[in-house]
Motif scaffolding. Sequence first.
Motif, PDB file in Angstrom:
ATOM      1  N   ASP A   1      22.764  72.689  60.080  1.00  0.00           N
ATOM      2  CA  ASP A   1      24.457  72.961  60.136  1.00  0.00           C
ATOM      3  C   ASP A   1      24.684  74.274  59.725  1.00  0.00           C
ATOM      4  OD1 ASP A   1      24.991  70.404  61.459  1.00  0.00           O
ATOM      5  OD2 ASP A   1      24.598  69.549  59.590  1.00  0.00           O
ATOM      6  N   THR A   2      23.682  75.043  59.326  1.00  0.00           N
ATOM      7  CA  THR A   2      24.283  76.204  58.618  1.00  0.00           C
ATOM      8  C   THR A   2      24.569  77.108  59.796  1.00  0.00           C
ATOM      9  OG1 THR A   2      21.717  76.756  58.694  1.00  0.00           O
ATOM     10  CG2 THR A   2      22.405  76.326  56.611  1.00  0.00           C
ATOM     11  N   LEU A   3      25.206  78.140  59.415  1.00  0.00           N
ATOM     12  CA  LEU A   3      25.800  79.382  60.367  1.00  0.00           C
ATOM     13  C   LEU A   3      24.633  80.391  60.564  1.00  0.00           C
ATOM     14  CD1 LEU A   3      29.302  79.821  58.866  1.00  0.00           C
ATOM     15  CD2 LEU A   3      28.629  78.159  60.814  1.00  0.00           C
ATOM     16  N   HIS A   4      24.529  80.738  61.930  1.00  0.00           N
ATOM     17  CA  HIS A   4      23.462  82.001  61.891  1.00  0.00           C
ATOM     18  C   HIS A   4      24.149  83.229  61.379  1.00  0.00           C
ATOM     19  CE1 HIS A   4      22.225  79.528  65.681  1.00  0.00           C
ATOM     20  NE2 HIS A   4      21.187  79.298  64.635  1.00  0.00           N
ATOM     21  N   HIS A   5      25.066  83.199  61.469  1.00  0.00           N
ATOM     22  CA  HIS A   5      25.888  84.711  60.996  1.00  0.00           C
ATOM     23  C   HIS A   5      27.399  84.281  60.041  1.00  0.00           C
ATOM     24  CE1 HIS A   5      23.201  86.228  64.326  1.00  0.00           C
ATOM     25  NE2 HIS A   5      24.143  85.386  65.040  1.00  0.00           N
ATOM     26  N   LEU A   6      26.944  84.681  58.873  1.00  0.00           N
ATOM     27  CA  LEU A   6      28.405  84.267  58.175  1.00  0.00           C
ATOM     28  C   LEU A   6      29.526  85.235  58.119  1.00  0.00           C
ATOM     29  CD1 LEU A   6      29.112  82.083  55.986  1.00  0.00           C
ATOM     30  CD2 LEU A   6      28.021  83.397  54.033  1.00  0.00           C
ATOM     31  N   LEU A   7      30.129  84.834  58.992  1.00  0.00           N
ATOM     32  CA  LEU A   7      31.509  86.004  59.305  1.00  0.00           C
ATOM     33  C   LEU A   7      32.800  85.146  59.175  1.00  0.00           C
ATOM     34  CD1 LEU A   7      29.742  88.166  62.329  1.00  0.00           C
ATOM     35  CD2 LEU A   7      30.198  88.726  59.949  1.00  0.00           C
ATOM     36  N   PHE A   8      33.904  85.588  58.738  1.00  0.00           N
ATOM     37  CA  PHE A   8      34.718  85.116  58.767  1.00  0.00           C
ATOM     38  C   PHE A   8      36.070  85.654  59.872  1.00  0.00           C
ATOM     39  CE2 PHE A   8      34.415  83.993  54.139  1.00  0.00           C
ATOM     40  CZ  PHE A   8      33.524  82.988  54.443  1.00  0.00           C
ATOM     41  N   ASP A   9      36.766  84.890  60.525  1.00  0.00           N
ATOM     42  CA  ASP A   9      37.704  85.300  61.474  1.00  0.00           C
ATOM     43  C   ASP A   9      38.791  85.234  60.683  1.00  0.00           C
ATOM     44  OD1 ASP A   9      37.542  85.056  64.870  1.00  0.00           O
ATOM     45  OD2 ASP A   9      39.440  85.415  64.135  1.00  0.00           O
ATOM     46  N   ALA A  10      40.059  85.170  61.278  1.00  0.00           N
ATOM     47  CA  ALA A  10      41.525  85.235  60.631  1.00  0.00           C
ATOM     48  C   ALA A  10      42.310  84.295  61.172  1.00  0.00           C
ATOM     49  CB  ALA A  10      41.933  86.786  60.404  1.00  0.00           C
ATOM     50  N   VAL A  11      43.131  83.662  60.337  1.00  0.00           N
ATOM     51  CA  VAL A  11      44.416  82.937  60.701  1.00  0.00           C
ATOM     52  C   VAL A  11      45.594  84.000  60.686  1.00  0.00           C
ATOM     53  CG1 VAL A  11      45.857  80.766  60.232  1.00  0.00           C
ATOM     54  CG2 VAL A  11      43.535  80.751  59.835  1.00  0.00           C
ATOM     55  N   PRO A  12      46.150  84.420  61.731  1.00  0.00           N
ATOM     56  CA  PRO A  12      47.543  85.480  61.593  1.00  0.00           C
ATOM     57  C   PRO A  12      48.276  85.014  60.968  1.00  0.00           C
ATOM     58  CG  PRO A  12      46.262  85.355  63.747  1.00  0.00           C
ATOM     59  CD  PRO A  12      45.826  84.242  63.158  1.00  0.00           C
ATOM     60  N   ALA A  13      49.080  85.727  60.235  1.00  0.00           N
ATOM     61  CA  ALA A  13      50.342  85.541  59.613  1.00  0.00           C
ATOM     62  C   ALA A  13      51.308  84.758  60.945  1.00  0.00           C
ATOM     63  CB  ALA A  13      51.209  86.669  58.904  1.00  0.00           C
TER      64      ALA A  13
ATOM     65  N   PRO B   1      36.605  79.191  53.413  1.00  0.00           N
ATOM     66  CA  PRO B   1      38.038  79.111  53.429  1.00  0.00           C
ATOM     67  C   PRO B   1      38.436  77.880  54.370  1.00  0.00           C
ATOM     68  CG  PRO B   1      37.308  80.807  54.833  1.00  0.00           C
ATOM     69  CD  PRO B   1      35.889  80.119  54.382  1.00  0.00           C
ATOM     70  N   GLY B   2      37.636  77.462  55.379  1.00  0.00           N
ATOM     71  CA  GLY B   2      37.995  76.329  56.232  1.00  0.00           C
ATOM     72  C   GLY B   2      37.339  76.564  57.575  1.00  0.00           C
ATOM     73  N   PHE B   3      38.113  75.834  58.696  1.00  0.00           N
ATOM     74  CA  PHE B   3      37.152  75.820  60.014  1.00  0.00           C
ATOM     75  C   PHE B   3      38.586  75.740  60.896  1.00  0.00           C
ATOM     76  CE2 PHE B   3      33.858  73.994  57.532  1.00  0.00           C
ATOM     77  CZ  PHE B   3      32.725  74.609  57.964  1.00  0.00           C
ATOM     78  N   ARG B   4      38.191  76.515  62.173  1.00  0.00           N
ATOM     79  CA  ARG B   4      39.029  76.220  63.175  1.00  0.00           C
ATOM     80  C   ARG B   4      38.368  75.834  64.362  1.00  0.00           C
ATOM     81  NH1 ARG B   4      40.858  82.150  64.891  1.00  0.00           N
ATOM     82  NH2 ARG B   4      39.072  81.883  66.348  1.00  0.00           N
ATOM     83  N   TRP B   5      38.960  75.016  65.294  1.00  0.00           N
ATOM     84  CA  TRP B   5      38.249  74.517  66.508  1.00  0.00           C
ATOM     85  C   TRP B   5      39.190  74.107  67.495  1.00  0.00           C
ATOM     86  CZ3 TRP B   5      38.703  71.781  61.833  1.00  0.00           C
ATOM     87  CH2 TRP B   5      39.191  70.649  61.775  1.00  0.00           C
ATOM     88  N   HIS B   6      38.727  73.860  68.642  1.00  0.00           N
ATOM     89  CA  HIS B   6      39.745  73.269  69.747  1.00  0.00           C
ATOM     90  C   HIS B   6      40.110  71.681  69.459  1.00  0.00           C
ATOM     91  CE1 HIS B   6      39.576  76.668  72.546  1.00  0.00           C
ATOM     92  NE2 HIS B   6      38.403  76.738  72.338  1.00  0.00           N
TER      93      HIS B   6
ATOM     94  N   LEU C   1      44.433  74.823  69.379  1.00  0.00           N
ATOM     95  CA  LEU C   1      43.713  74.922  68.205  1.00  0.00           C
ATOM     96  C   LEU C   1      44.131  74.154  67.219  1.00  0.00           C
ATOM     97  CD1 LEU C   1      42.942  78.793  68.616  1.00  0.00           C
ATOM     98  CD2 LEU C   1      41.453  76.960  69.264  1.00  0.00           C
ATOM     99  N   VAL C   2      43.218  73.759  66.421  1.00  0.00           N
ATOM    100  CA  VAL C   2      43.447  72.896  65.024  1.00  0.00           C
ATOM    101  C   VAL C   2      42.718  73.665  64.003  1.00  0.00           C
ATOM    102  CG1 VAL C   2      44.509  70.920  66.003  1.00  0.00           C
ATOM    103  CG2 VAL C   2      42.322  71.363  65.669  1.00  0.00           C
ATOM    104  N   GLY C   3      42.777  73.232  62.866  1.00  0.00           N
ATOM    105  CA  GLY C   3      42.168  73.788  61.490  1.00  0.00           C
ATOM    106  C   GLY C   3      42.346  72.892  60.348  1.00  0.00           C
ATOM    107  N   VAL C   4      41.306  73.352  59.550  1.00  0.00           N
ATOM    108  CA  VAL C   4      41.408  72.703  58.102  1.00  0.00           C
ATOM    109  C   VAL C   4      41.310  73.881  57.324  1.00  0.00           C
ATOM    110  CG1 VAL C   4      39.022  71.989  58.120  1.00  0.00           C
ATOM    111  CG2 VAL C   4      40.600  71.062  56.499  1.00  0.00           C
ATOM    112  N   LEU C   5      42.076  73.781  56.276  1.00  0.00           N
ATOM    113  CA  LEU C   5      42.076  74.932  55.036  1.00  0.00           C
ATOM    114  C   LEU C   5      41.528  73.833  53.905  1.00  0.00           C
ATOM    115  CD1 LEU C   5      44.997  76.975  56.134  1.00  0.00           C
ATOM    116  CD2 LEU C   5      42.519  77.511  56.560  1.00  0.00           C
TER     117      LEU C   5
END
Length: 228
Positions: A5-17, A159-164, A172-176
């Motif tokens: 379940d580990t990520l191949h690339h540890l990169l964060f996207d953003a939840v815009p204001a 920080p959390g995840f975003r998904w469809h 989209l929905v997400g958990v923080l």
Amino acid sequence: MAVADTLHHLLFDAVPAGDYWHVYDLAYGPLATHPRSEARLALVAGRPATVIVRPTFYIAWSPDAALWETALRDATPDAAGGVSLVPGYAAVHGLARLSLRHPLPIVAMDHPARRKVIDYNSPEDQRWHGHLTTDRYRRTHFAAATVDAQCRATGEVLPGFRWHSRQLQRDLVGVLYGALSDHWSVAETIELSAPRGQAMLKAALGRAQMVLVPDLRAVVADSRTVDP
């Protein structure tokens, strides 16, 4: 090699204001986190034993997605498309429009953004597809804990995840994770039992060619409390 379940690339996207939507328990308020959630991708005690539990806060990018992920998630229409809510649900829940003051980081698990963190069509990509579409959440708790440990090993905080949305796939929905109330302000709250709340439920169902109908069990129960 075993699929992980580990990520191949540890990169964060953003939840815009901006504005987001959240269904909440009226007893706790629209900015309360859940300390022991067992919903999708929650950090749950004992899953695994080394997990560090943090409270969860679920958000949606539209009011329809927030309602479909909560009040309407178990909707089963009758032959005429009629749907009734779980008895008593609307009476104790509200829908909040929340304003995020500044961008927040998040791990994007919605395609095509997921390609930034998981190689497309890899075994891990298929595994995460299962996590984001299953209605059995236990395995997703281990997945969240795995990525949380991966982040901590590099000095980051997950920080959390975003998904469809599983229930409304176009949105989209997400958990923080963590105590996040300092990042948000409450733009408005709508009790689901109030006329506007009922109208929003009806509109969300209407866009799926369904209609909201009274729960007959609740109607019968109410009739029994009326003096003859």
